[in-house]
Structures are given as C-alpha cells and as structure tokens.
Design an enzyme around this catalytic site. Sequence first.
Site, PDB file in Angstrom:
ATOM      1  N   ARG A  21       0.828  -1.208   0.000  1.00 42.55           N
ATOM      2  CA  ARG A  21       0.000   0.000   0.000  1.00 42.55           C
ATOM      3  C   ARG A  21       0.860   1.256   0.000  1.00 42.55           C
ATOM      4  O   ARG A  21       1.805   1.373   0.780  1.00 42.55           O
ATOM      5  CB  ARG A  21      -0.942   0.004   1.206  1.00 42.55           C
ATOM      6  CG  ARG A  21      -1.845  -1.220   1.211  1.00 42.55           C
ATOM      7  CD  ARG A  21      -2.844  -1.190   2.342  1.00 42.55           C
ATOM      8  NE  ARG A  21      -3.628  -2.429   2.334  1.00 42.55           N
ATOM      9  CZ  ARG A  21      -4.916  -2.499   2.624  1.00 42.55           C
ATOM     10  NH1 ARG A  21      -5.567  -1.417   2.945  1.00 42.55           N
ATOM     11  NH2 ARG A  21      -5.537  -3.655   2.580  1.00 42.55           N
ATOM     12  N   SER A 136     -21.393 -14.125  14.515  1.00 45.12           N
ATOM     13  CA  SER A 136     -20.917 -12.947  13.795  1.00 45.12           C
ATOM     14  C   SER A 136     -21.121 -13.093  12.295  1.00 45.12           C
ATOM     15  O   SER A 136     -20.896 -14.163  11.723  1.00 45.12           O
ATOM     16  CB  SER A 136     -19.425 -12.751  14.112  1.00 45.12           C
ATOM     17  OG  SER A 136     -18.864 -11.677  13.391  1.00 45.12           O
ATOM     18  N   HIS A 215     -20.919   3.224   9.392  1.00 40.57           N
ATOM     19  CA  HIS A 215     -21.102   3.856   8.082  1.00 40.57           C
ATOM     20  C   HIS A 215     -22.520   4.377   7.880  1.00 40.57           C
ATOM     21  O   HIS A 215     -22.886   4.756   6.767  1.00 40.57           O
ATOM     22  CB  HIS A 215     -20.731   2.881   6.969  1.00 40.57           C
ATOM     23  CG  HIS A 215     -19.266   2.596   6.916  1.00 40.57           C
ATOM     24  ND1 HIS A 215     -18.367   3.381   6.235  1.00 40.57           N
ATOM     25  CD2 HIS A 215     -18.530   1.613   7.499  1.00 40.57           C
ATOM     26  CE1 HIS A 215     -17.144   2.887   6.382  1.00 40.57           C
ATOM     27  NE2 HIS A 215     -17.222   1.828   7.150  1.00 40.57           N
ATOM     28  N   THR A 243     -19.113   5.720  15.047  1.00 41.69           N
ATOM     29  CA  THR A 243     -17.878   6.484  14.947  1.00 41.69           C
ATOM     30  C   THR A 243     -18.176   7.968  14.847  1.00 41.69           C
ATOM     31  O   THR A 243     -19.244   8.374  14.370  1.00 41.69           O
ATOM     32  CB  THR A 243     -17.058   6.043  13.714  1.00 41.69           C
ATOM     33  OG1 THR A 243     -15.807   6.738  13.710  1.00 41.69           O
ATOM     34  CG2 THR A 243     -17.781   6.357  12.413  1.00 41.69           C
ATOM     35  N   LYS A 246     -16.507   9.613  10.618  1.00 39.01           N
ATOM     36  CA  LYS A 246     -16.995   9.514   9.238  1.00 39.01           C
ATOM     37  C   LYS A 246     -18.023  10.630   9.000  1.00 39.01           C
ATOM     38  O   LYS A 246     -17.645  11.759   8.788  1.00 39.01           O
ATOM     39  CB  LYS A 246     -17.513   8.107   8.963  1.00 39.01           C
ATOM     40  CG  LYS A 246     -16.364   7.094   8.952  1.00 39.01           C
ATOM     41  CD  LYS A 246     -16.791   5.693   8.652  1.00 39.01           C
ATOM     42  CE  LYS A 246     -15.605   4.762   8.418  1.00 39.01           C
ATOM     43  NZ  LYS A 246     -14.667   4.662   9.555  1.00 39.01           N
ATOM     44  N   THR A 275      -6.148   4.300  27.974  1.00 41.51           N
ATOM     45  CA  THR A 275      -5.934   5.141  26.798  1.00 41.51           C
ATOM     46  C   THR A 275      -6.214   6.598  27.118  1.00 41.51           C
ATOM     47  O   THR A 275      -7.228   6.917  27.745  1.00 41.51           O
ATOM     48  CB  THR A 275      -6.853   4.690  25.642  1.00 41.51           C
ATOM     49  OG1 THR A 275      -6.571   3.338  25.315  1.00 41.51           O
ATOM     50  CG2 THR A 275      -6.631   5.548  24.408  1.00 41.51           C
ATOM     51  N   THR A 276      -5.332   7.476  26.681  1.00 44.57           N
ATOM     52  CA  THR A 276      -5.559   8.912  26.843  1.00 44.57           C
ATOM     53  C   THR A 276      -6.876   9.307  26.187  1.00 44.57           C
ATOM     54  O   THR A 276      -7.193   8.863  25.078  1.00 44.57           O
ATOM     55  CB  THR A 276      -4.401   9.708  26.216  1.00 44.57           C
ATOM     56  OG1 THR A 276      -3.197   9.391  26.915  1.00 44.57           O
ATOM     57  CG2 THR A 276      -4.646  11.204  26.302  1.00 44.57           C
ATOM     58  N   THR A 361      -8.736  -6.235   2.561  1.00 45.63           N
ATOM     59  CA  THR A 361      -9.962  -5.483   2.798  1.00 45.63           C
ATOM     60  C   THR A 361     -11.136  -6.112   2.057  1.00 45.63           C
ATOM     61  O   THR A 361     -12.265  -6.146   2.561  1.00 45.63           O
ATOM     62  CB  THR A 361      -9.770  -4.022   2.373  1.00 45.63           C
ATOM     63  OG1 THR A 361      -8.622  -3.483   3.041  1.00 45.63           O
ATOM     64  CG2 THR A 361     -10.974  -3.179   2.732  1.00 45.63           C
TER      65      THR A 361
END
Length: 426
Positions: A21, A136, A215, A243, A246, A275-276, A361
């Site tokens: 990539r 799943s 999404h 999220t 997006k 995690t911060t 992907t």
Amino acid sequence: MDYDQYFSVAVDALRRERRYRTFAEIERKADRFPRATWHSPGGPRDIVVWCSNDYLGMGCHPVVIEAMRESVSKRGAGAGGTRNISGNSHEIVQLERELADLHGKDAGLVFTSGYISNETGISTIVKLIPDCVVISDELNHNSMIEGVRRGGRQKAIFRHNDLAHLEELLQAAGDRPKLLVFESVYSMDGDIAPIAAICDLAERYGAMTYLDEVHAVGMYGPRGGGVAERDGVMHRVDVIEGTLGKAFGVVGGYLTGKRVVMDAVRSYAPGFIFTTALPPAVAAAATASIRHLKNSQAERDGQRAQVAKVKAALAAAGLPQMETPTHIIPLMVGDAKACKAASDVLLAEHGIYIQPINYPTVPRGTERLRITATPHHDDKLIAQLAEALNDVWSRLDLPRVNTTVAERPLRAMAGAAPIPLPIAGG
C-alpha cells in the site's frame, strides 16, 4: 543476526502480491472541500477527493470548526490523561449524553476510535458473559473480528445476511448466552443488514445484539441515528456502536446501550481504561456536529441527490458499478495490479483521488475503487469523474460488465475457507 531481513521479506511479499500500500500525501482544504492539494513527487497539485469517509463534509462545516476553535482556545490542545486519571472532561461527558440521546439509550461511552470501540467493546462484553457464544456476520469489519477473537469465547460465523443460516447457528447454541454481532451498512459492498429480521431471531433465541452503525450514523434516520433509527428498531438493539470520524467529520468511536452495560465496559475494558482521552476540543466539535445533524436534513438530502447522479453517470458510461441501496459506490476491477494502475492514472492525469481497495480489505478477485460522493461534489465534478473513469477504463482495457446485487461476491466464494455450520471453537 540480521533482524531487518524478516521485515524486508514480509514487505517484499506484499509487493509481489500487488498488495503493498502506498499513501498519497493529501492536504485537505476546509474552505474548498472536496478539493485538496496533493504533494506529488513533482510538486503540489490541486485534486478532487472522491473516496473520503467524511460523507457529509462535516469535518469542514463552520459550526464544527468553530466549536473546536472555541474549545481549544479555552481548554488547550490535549486531554491531560486517561479518563480515569485526569481526562474526564466536561466536553466528553456532554458528548456521551448527546450520543445516548441520538440512539435512544441510557448511556454512551466514548473511545479514541471506532476500531477501538469495537475491538475492546466486543471483547469486554464477551468476557463478562460466562459461557457466551458469539455469532458474527462473515463480512464484519476487522475491528469486530478482532473483538470476537480477543473475547476468547466460542464463535460461529453466519453467511452474510443469511437469516436461515443465522437461525441454524442460534439453534445450535441452545440455551447458552449468545452475542449476535453485525453491521448495518457494510462499507465495501454497500449493502444493508435486515436489522428487524435479525432482532426477531435474537429475541426468539434469547441473544444479545451488538450493531455496528459506523457507516450509517449521521447518514440515515430523521436525526442521523443510523439505519436502525430509519427502520424504527433502535429500541430492539442492545448495543449500538458508531464512529465520530466519518459522517460526523471528527475522530473517535463510541458505544451506546443500557447504563449497566456501559458501566461494566467502562470499568473493565483495557482499551478504555489505559488510553488517553479524546481532547476536549475534539469532543466539542463532535457534539456540535451531532447536534447539527439531528436538526438538519439538508446535508443528507444533498448527499443522496449527488450519489444518485454519480450512479446514473457511471451507468450511462457502462462502468461496472456494484448496485447498492446506500451511499457506497463500489466500481469493480477484479485485479490488484489493474486496480492500482487505475487509481494511479486517475490521480496523476486527471487529478482525481480514489484509493484502490485490495485484499485483505476485500477478497482476491474483487478488487475495486470505492467512490463516495458528498453534498459538495457538484454536477460539474460528477461529469469530470465519469469522463475520467471512462478514459481510464478504455486505456487500461478494464471490464465493463456490470456486477449486480445478486452477483455480489462473498468471501466464501472467493477462495476463503468454507464457513462451518457448527459452532467453531475460539
């Protein structure tokens, strides 16, 4: 010992498989989105971005920018630490309330990315349910797959959106606790899960549901709550994940659900505890974006209109787009080398940026360009896109046979291991 050789061999293998990539250096222009500057080997060049997940252009919206600017001037650039020590800002608390309201849930929990919210959220929930079986969808995102794997429980994989196969697996699990994990919009094929029917099965067989709306949030539903809101089934889903990076145009991930579930994840999840936190300015910008999209339909209407025009333009040119009911427009190539070549020519000669989508992907043999139109891609840009793609397809002699929804390739059909009917261990 030459340790470097191990890494060189690994990278060379990707190059041989045409999977190495490369990333173009892109400089977004807030006042000219979706236009940007490409820092090419020959110097800066103006381009148009056609593959951004900033689906509505909210990352450049004045309301969002002003909220971030105001917050950073008052609170500073950083969070100051983890949520447990010094980073539980007022802005993050407000954001979590806004997210809970968006999805009609008791509480929300913010993470540093959508990947982390899935990986640590699923794994933590699974670990807290003794003898749990995770069921799943086979096309779930890698973050969900990793969450299932890290949970360490038994799992079963059902064929994509196959309700009959899902019911077989639910029956096979018997009376054991079950977590059913799936997405609403699948980002590579652009199709949608039958959420109501999945909830019917979950309720019939006593399964807990976990829905990834990454999404779809901001994009669907009267307030941007996602496909579950659009379909009137948000209340039937136990945990909704999304999220901020997006359609909301910022960065971060989140979970929403019952207060006791969110409290348990908050208390046990390493990906949250250690995690911060997101900086207050990021949280403030995200909150501003969510509030705006709860009350404004203009961005969603504008985006849908331009998506329809892109699909029509590609069809008129005889280009092999995969038909989808969503804003995702996959343009099928079917070969890694050709896909990369098409992307390179589009960028170098037409000033159009669309990254190639290759394995892992998508399955080998289903390589594609993934086009995402925003409300800011005007009719002139759409015409230029269709003309450029038509030129590239002719010059590279790429196939123009349309791939319909019924012909959509699945992983099991593309050389992957067969999907087992019985529950698989680990």
